[in-house]
Design a protein around this motif. Structure first.
Motif, PDB file in Angstrom:
ATOM      1  N   ALA A 176       0.834  -1.202   0.000  1.00  0.00           N
ATOM      2  CA  ALA A 176       0.000   0.000   0.000  1.00  0.00           C
ATOM      3  C   ALA A 176       0.867   1.249   0.000  1.00  0.00           C
ATOM      4  CB  ALA A 176      -0.921   0.009   1.223  1.00  0.00           C
ATOM      5  N   PHE A 177       0.387   2.271  -0.688  1.00  0.00           N
ATOM      6  CA  PHE A 177       0.998   3.601  -0.662  1.00  0.00           C
ATOM      7  C   PHE A 177      -0.002   4.555  -0.017  1.00  0.00           C
ATOM      8  CE2 PHE A 177       3.322   1.610  -4.078  1.00  0.00           C
ATOM      9  CZ  PHE A 177       4.582   2.209  -4.074  1.00  0.00           C
ATOM     10  N   GLN A 178       0.422   5.324   0.965  1.00  0.00           N
ATOM     11  CA  GLN A 178      -0.446   6.302   1.607  1.00  0.00           C
ATOM     12  C   GLN A 178       0.313   7.615   1.753  1.00  0.00           C
ATOM     13  OE1 GLN A 178      -1.141   3.950   5.081  1.00  0.00           O
ATOM     14  NE2 GLN A 178      -3.029   3.028   4.281  1.00  0.00           N
ATOM     15  N   VAL A 179      -0.309   8.689   1.317  1.00  0.00           N
ATOM     16  CA  VAL A 179       0.330  10.001   1.307  1.00  0.00           C
ATOM     17  C   VAL A 179      -0.174  10.831   2.485  1.00  0.00           C
ATOM     18  CG1 VAL A 179       0.661  12.126  -0.022  1.00  0.00           C
ATOM     19  CG2 VAL A 179       0.613   9.911  -1.194  1.00  0.00           C
ATOM     20  N   PHE A 180       0.738  11.576   3.098  1.00  0.00           N
ATOM     21  CA  PHE A 180       0.430  12.421   4.256  1.00  0.00           C
ATOM     22  C   PHE A 180       0.794  13.860   3.908  1.00  0.00           C
ATOM     23  CE2 PHE A 180       1.093   8.167   5.616  1.00  0.00           C
ATOM     24  CZ  PHE A 180       0.260   7.954   6.707  1.00  0.00           C
ATOM     25  N   ILE A 181      -0.194  14.755   3.985  1.00  0.00           N
ATOM     26  CA  ILE A 181       0.003  16.152   3.598  1.00  0.00           C
ATOM     27  C   ILE A 181      -0.397  17.032   4.779  1.00  0.00           C
ATOM     28  CG2 ILE A 181      -0.651  17.968   1.980  1.00  0.00           C
ATOM     29  CD1 ILE A 181      -1.396  15.793  -0.024  1.00  0.00           C
ATOM     30  N   GLY A 182       0.548  17.820   5.277  1.00  0.00           N
ATOM     31  CA  GLY A 182       0.243  18.665   6.425  1.00  0.00           C
ATOM     32  C   GLY A 182       1.172  19.852   6.527  1.00  0.00           C
ATOM     33  N   GLY A 183       0.768  20.825   7.318  1.00  0.00           N
ATOM     34  CA  GLY A 183       1.568  22.024   7.522  1.00  0.00           C
ATOM     35  C   GLY A 183       2.521  21.893   8.689  1.00  0.00           C
ATOM     36  N   LYS A 184       3.362  22.893   8.840  1.00  0.00           N
ATOM     37  CA  LYS A 184       4.314  22.933   9.946  1.00  0.00           C
ATOM     38  C   LYS A 184       3.558  22.823  11.268  1.00  0.00           C
ATOM     39  CE  LYS A 184       7.914  25.804  12.042  1.00  0.00           C
ATOM     40  NZ  LYS A 184       8.679  27.081  11.947  1.00  0.00           N
ATOM     41  N   GLY A 185       4.038  21.925  12.141  1.00  0.00           N
ATOM     42  CA  GLY A 185       3.419  21.733  13.443  1.00  0.00           C
ATOM     43  C   GLY A 185       2.375  20.647  13.475  1.00  0.00           C
ATOM     44  N   GLY A 186       1.936  20.170  12.305  1.00  0.00           N
ATOM     45  CA  GLY A 186       0.988  19.065  12.287  1.00  0.00           C
ATOM     46  C   GLY A 186       1.602  17.830  12.914  1.00  0.00           C
ATOM     47  N   HIS A 187       0.817  17.086  13.676  1.00  0.00           N
ATOM     48  CA  HIS A 187       1.406  15.948  14.377  1.00  0.00           C
ATOM     49  C   HIS A 187       0.392  14.812  14.516  1.00  0.00           C
ATOM     50  CE1 HIS A 187      -0.828  17.716  17.726  1.00  0.00           C
ATOM     51  NE2 HIS A 187      -0.710  16.565  18.351  1.00  0.00           N
ATOM     52  N   THR A 188       0.901  13.633  14.759  1.00  0.00           N
ATOM     53  CA  THR A 188       0.092  12.451  15.033  1.00  0.00           C
ATOM     54  C   THR A 188       0.571  11.852  16.346  1.00  0.00           C
ATOM     55  OG1 THR A 188      -0.137  12.013  12.662  1.00  0.00           O
ATOM     56  CG2 THR A 188      -0.671  10.211  14.174  1.00  0.00           C
ATOM     57  N   PRO A 189      -0.330  11.625  17.325  1.00  0.00           N
ATOM     58  CA  PRO A 189       0.080  11.065  18.623  1.00  0.00           C
ATOM     59  C   PRO A 189       0.575   9.628  18.498  1.00  0.00           C
ATOM     60  CG  PRO A 189      -2.088  12.101  18.751  1.00  0.00           C
ATOM     61  CD  PRO A 189      -1.755  11.984  17.301  1.00  0.00           C
ATOM     62  N   ILE A 190       1.077   9.094  19.591  1.00  0.00           N
ATOM     63  CA  ILE A 190       1.670   7.753  19.618  1.00  0.00           C
ATOM     64  C   ILE A 190       0.659   6.693  19.163  1.00  0.00           C
ATOM     65  CG2 ILE A 190       2.687   5.973  21.080  1.00  0.00           C
ATOM     66  CD1 ILE A 190       3.731   8.182  22.889  1.00  0.00           C
ATOM     67  N   HIS A 191       1.114   5.848  18.252  1.00  0.00           N
ATOM     68  CA  HIS A 191       0.301   4.749  17.743  1.00  0.00           C
ATOM     69  C   HIS A 191       1.234   3.701  17.160  1.00  0.00           C
ATOM     70  CE1 HIS A 191       1.187   7.219  14.256  1.00  0.00           C
ATOM     71  NE2 HIS A 191       0.891   6.184  13.467  1.00  0.00           N
ATOM     72  N   ASN A 192       0.694   2.553  16.808  1.00  0.00           N
ATOM     73  CA  ASN A 192       1.482   1.572  16.065  1.00  0.00           C
ATOM     74  C   ASN A 192       0.580   0.853  15.073  1.00  0.00           C
ATOM     75  OD1 ASN A 192       0.196  -0.672  17.214  1.00  0.00           O
ATOM     76  ND2 ASN A 192       1.938  -1.305  18.431  1.00  0.00           N
ATOM     77  N   ALA A 193       1.198   0.071  14.194  1.00  0.00           N
ATOM     78  CA  ALA A 193       0.451  -0.678  13.188  1.00  0.00           C
ATOM     79  C   ALA A 193       1.191  -1.970  12.889  1.00  0.00           C
ATOM     80  CB  ALA A 193       0.274   0.142  11.919  1.00  0.00           C
ATOM     81  N   PHE A 194       0.482  -2.915  12.305  1.00  0.00           N
ATOM     82  CA  PHE A 194       1.067  -4.234  12.075  1.00  0.00           C
ATOM     83  C   PHE A 194       1.915  -4.299  10.809  1.00  0.00           C
ATOM     84  CE2 PHE A 194      -2.570  -4.123   9.467  1.00  0.00           C
ATOM     85  CZ  PHE A 194      -2.505  -5.123   8.519  1.00  0.00           C
TER      86      PHE A 194
END
Length: 351
Positions: A176-194
């Motif tokens: 899979a390909f997944q694109v992430f687009i965000g501005g300065k300061g954008g964040h994602t909290p702690i998580h995990n994936a398989f």
């Protein structure tokens, strides 16, 4: 430098039991059943961590022109994150992509952005141009899991797909390909994936803070939502933030956790192993691409309990999650909120 393994097999086994019960009984009921033993368990865990001393920040190895055999032997097979310095700098995605590039080409793409923490407004329907305009105006929108290659497969030529596929495990599926687009300061909290992840930093810069699977006891996640797990929000401020750490209760134990740190620049590729906990923050406007794959044997080797439990996810069930994720992972997240049918019905009416 490698992280310290501080927990005994018995401690990890006991915590695995709690996670198993959380998963199948629900966390509130499981907590009620095991409240006394769980409190004693965490008192012992605190003692164990304190005896080992405070955690360390470990800068992830940054290697240049590493050969494939060494990469797999030294990092992939051992489950060690690494930055492949400038490995993608000559790819079209790193030379051509920008916010303006995507707005000009695909600004009319209708998208859904999901906020799992919002009960009243769990999702927004807008266009890619709306997101980019918000970023340009200093807003906080962060579009995760843009299914670019599903909608526009011509962009496959923007990658060295042969290089990516050669760097994954020989027996794997769910590319899979997944694109992430965000501005300065954008964040994602702690998580995990398989899934395993080769993350390509196509535009701008991004920081990662990564906790090895060994420290799952400290993260103490909620049961799997679908194809990933998140650190719990134990305060109004949210989950523990490794970029701005506050070690006061209830996040005291994080003080003793070893953490990998990565700073990605344009053209860098980060290998992140399965089930490693990570938080991400954009240090500039950023476009990144997660190239993911799932090697079942390696997932079971890395986190056998989680690999097993992931076969029994319920919200939505794994078969439905997998089907939705092939279209748009945001639909998987929308299903968690119970609003997927509502969204799909609205889509039908609009056509």
């Amino acid at each position: 430098m490698s992280y310290r393994k501080v927990f005994s097999f018995g401690q990890r086994l006991q915590y695995g039991y709690y996670q198993f019960m959380d998963h199948f009984l629900g966390r509130p009921r499981s907590f009620k059943m095991h409240e006394k033993s769980r409190r004693k368990f965490y008192q012992k865990i605190h003692h164990t961590l304190k005896a080992k001393g405070e955690g360390r920040i470990i800068d992830i190895d940054r290697v240049k022109d590493i050969d494939l055999k060494t990469f797999k032997r030294k990092y992939v097979r051992k489950g060690i994150p690494v930055i492949l310095d400038g490995a993608a700098k000559e790819w079209a995605c790193c030379k051509e992509w920008s916010l303006d590039y995507f707005k000009a080409l695909h600004g009319d793409d209708e998208i859904v952005m999901v906020d799992n923490e919002s009960i009243e407004n769990p999702y927004e329907q807008l266009t890619l141009a709306d997101v980019i305009d918000d970023i340009r105006g200093g807003g906080s929108k962060y579009y995760r899991f843009y299914p670019l290659l599903v909608r526009h497969p011509e962009h496959l030529k923007d990658f060295d797909i042969g290089w990516l596929r050669s760097h994954r495990h020989s027996w794997s599926f769910a590319e899979a390909f997944q694109v992430f687009i965000g501005g300065k300061g954008g964040h994602t909290p702690i998580h995990n994936a398989f899934s395993n992840n080769l993350f390509v930093q196509a535009h701008g810069e991004k920081e990662w803070m990564i906790h090895p699977v060994h420290y799952t006891i400290v993260v103490d996640p909620e049961p799997a939502r679908n194809l990933y797990r998140s650190a719990p929000f134990k305060t109004e401020a949210g989950a523990f933030d490794p970029f701005n750490p506050n070690y006061e209760t209830p996040y005291t134990l994080f003080k003793y956790v070893d953490t990998y740190r990565a700073h990605l620049k344009e053209g860098d590729v980060l290998f992140n192993p399965p089930y490693y906990w990570h938080a991400v923050r954009n240090t500039t406007d950023s476009i990144g691409v997660g190239y993911r794959w799932v090697p079942p044997h390696y997932c079971f080797k890395t986190a056998p309990l989680y690999a097993f439990l992931d076969l029994f996810t319920f919200n939505p069930p794994i078969w439905k999650s997998w089907k939705l994720s092939k279209k748009d992972f945001n639909l998987v997240q929308l299903a968690e909120t119970g609003r997927l049918d509502e969204y799909l019905e609205a889509q039908k009416k609009s056509k």
